[in-house]
Design a protein around this motif. Sequence first.
Motif, short mmCIF file in Angstrom:
data_model
loop_
_atom_site.label_atom_id
_atom_site.label_comp_id
_atom_site.label_asym_id
_atom_site.label_seq_id
_atom_site.Cartn_x
_atom_site.Cartn_y
_atom_site.Cartn_z
N SER A 173 0.84 -1.19 0.00
CA SER A 173 0.00 0.00 0.00
C SER A 173 0.88 1.25 0.00
O SER A 173 2.09 1.18 0.24
CB SER A 173 -0.94 0.01 1.20
OG SER A 173 -0.23 0.07 2.42
N MET A 174 0.26 2.39 -0.26
CA MET A 174 1.02 3.63 -0.38
C MET A 174 0.12 4.83 -0.08
O MET A 174 -1.10 4.74 -0.14
CB MET A 174 1.57 3.78 -1.80
CG MET A 174 0.52 3.79 -2.89
SD MET A 174 1.15 4.21 -4.53
CE MET A 174 1.26 6.01 -4.38
N ASP A 175 0.76 5.94 0.25
CA ASP A 175 0.06 7.21 0.38
C ASP A 175 -0.26 7.72 -1.02
O ASP A 175 0.62 7.80 -1.87
CB ASP A 175 0.96 8.19 1.12
CG ASP A 175 0.37 9.59 1.17
OD1 ASP A 175 -0.86 9.72 1.31
OD2 ASP A 175 1.15 10.57 1.05
N PHE A 176 -1.53 8.05 -1.26
CA PHE A 176 -1.93 8.48 -2.59
C PHE A 176 -1.13 9.71 -3.03
O PHE A 176 -0.85 9.89 -4.23
CB PHE A 176 -3.44 8.79 -2.63
CG PHE A 176 -4.09 8.41 -3.93
CD1 PHE A 176 -3.62 8.89 -5.13
CD2 PHE A 176 -5.20 7.58 -3.96
CE1 PHE A 176 -4.22 8.54 -6.34
CE2 PHE A 176 -5.81 7.23 -5.16
CZ PHE A 176 -5.32 7.71 -6.35
N ALA A 177 -0.72 10.56 -2.10
CA ALA A 177 0.06 11.75 -2.43
C ALA A 177 1.56 11.46 -2.51
O ALA A 177 2.35 12.36 -2.81
CB ALA A 177 -0.19 12.85 -1.40
N ALA A 218 3.35 10.71 2.76
CA ALA A 218 3.33 10.19 4.14
C ALA A 218 3.89 8.77 4.16
O ALA A 218 3.54 7.94 3.31
CB ALA A 218 1.91 10.21 4.69
N PRO A 219 4.74 8.42 5.15
CA PRO A 219 5.32 7.08 5.23
C PRO A 219 4.36 6.07 5.85
O PRO A 219 4.61 5.51 6.91
CB PRO A 219 6.57 7.30 6.08
CG PRO A 219 6.18 8.42 7.00
CD PRO A 219 5.28 9.32 6.18
N THR A 220 3.24 5.84 5.16
CA THR A 220 2.16 5.01 5.72
C THR A 220 1.97 3.69 4.99
O THR A 220 1.03 2.95 5.27
CB THR A 220 0.84 5.80 5.68
OG1 THR A 220 0.64 6.31 4.34
CG2 THR A 220 0.87 6.98 6.65
N GLY A 221 2.87 3.38 4.06
CA GLY A 221 2.72 2.16 3.28
C GLY A 221 3.06 0.91 4.07
O GLY A 221 3.94 0.93 4.95
#
Length: 303
Positions: free
Chosen positions: A125-129, A132-135
Amino acid sequence: MPDPFGPVCGPVRCVWAGGAELGEGLLWSVRQQALYWVDILACRLHRLDLASGTHREWTFAENISALAERAGAPGLIVTLRRGFAVFDPATDPEPIYLHQPEAEPPGNRFNDGKCDAQGRFWAGSMDFACEAPTGALYRYDPDGRCTRHPLGFAVTNGPTWALDAGRLHLYVNDTVNGSTYRADCDPATGALSPLQPWNRMAPGDGVPDGMTTDALGRVWIAHWGGACVSCHDPVTAEELGRVELPTSHVTNCSFGGPDLHTLFITTARFGLTPEQLAAEPLAGGLFAVSVDSPGLPANLFGG
């Protein structure tokens, strides 16, 4: 005779010039002898029958990013924006969700993914933008279990697998930071050891996007912003060769064709300036190149 770890490639040819915004998700179907890929931003699935040249496409209500064929049923398992779904192009009007991980932030979407040899579907997964380090990296098992591996990547790409001295390794890309990591992967359980740095792209050479492995164990990596696919030793990460493309944003690569000797490559128009688009008329196209060593057939979901 060519060096077994020195790739010999033929000329690059464009096999579809439809101009995807964000081509990705390559899959060669051995049983259909056809190629699937997606345009993530256009929410579109493509299929090309190489023998006849017939092209079909399906447009969905949300992003589709990766896919694999199902072993025990017709059709595909796919990743949509929020999780895992099934879709049979022959019968289904829309994909049907199987699982949506609750831990995913609302600003995230699913990205690259594929099945391992045990029939488990791995997807990042990944940040759409892309900020953000949320993947994270998810493993979705055929019995419905879903395991989350937090990575802290803004954009997760890959994975692929290769053997080193009989040990199986999983490779995954931290695209924004230009790095590829690998971890020991237990074939029986799918358990991963902590990620270790494996390769970092040089400044000006783009960043790592999708990747695949050939029958010799070499790892092939698409360069977003680097106009090429590079081939690497699976242990040392030494670059063994590269395929140059006529457009900057190279997104994914996968082997296919009747003998699996063709490397298919997706690209993107997204992120290019008007000047770049004018200079790169094949941006977003699907490309193919013959390679000395075959790839491996895509694994099926469910074994």
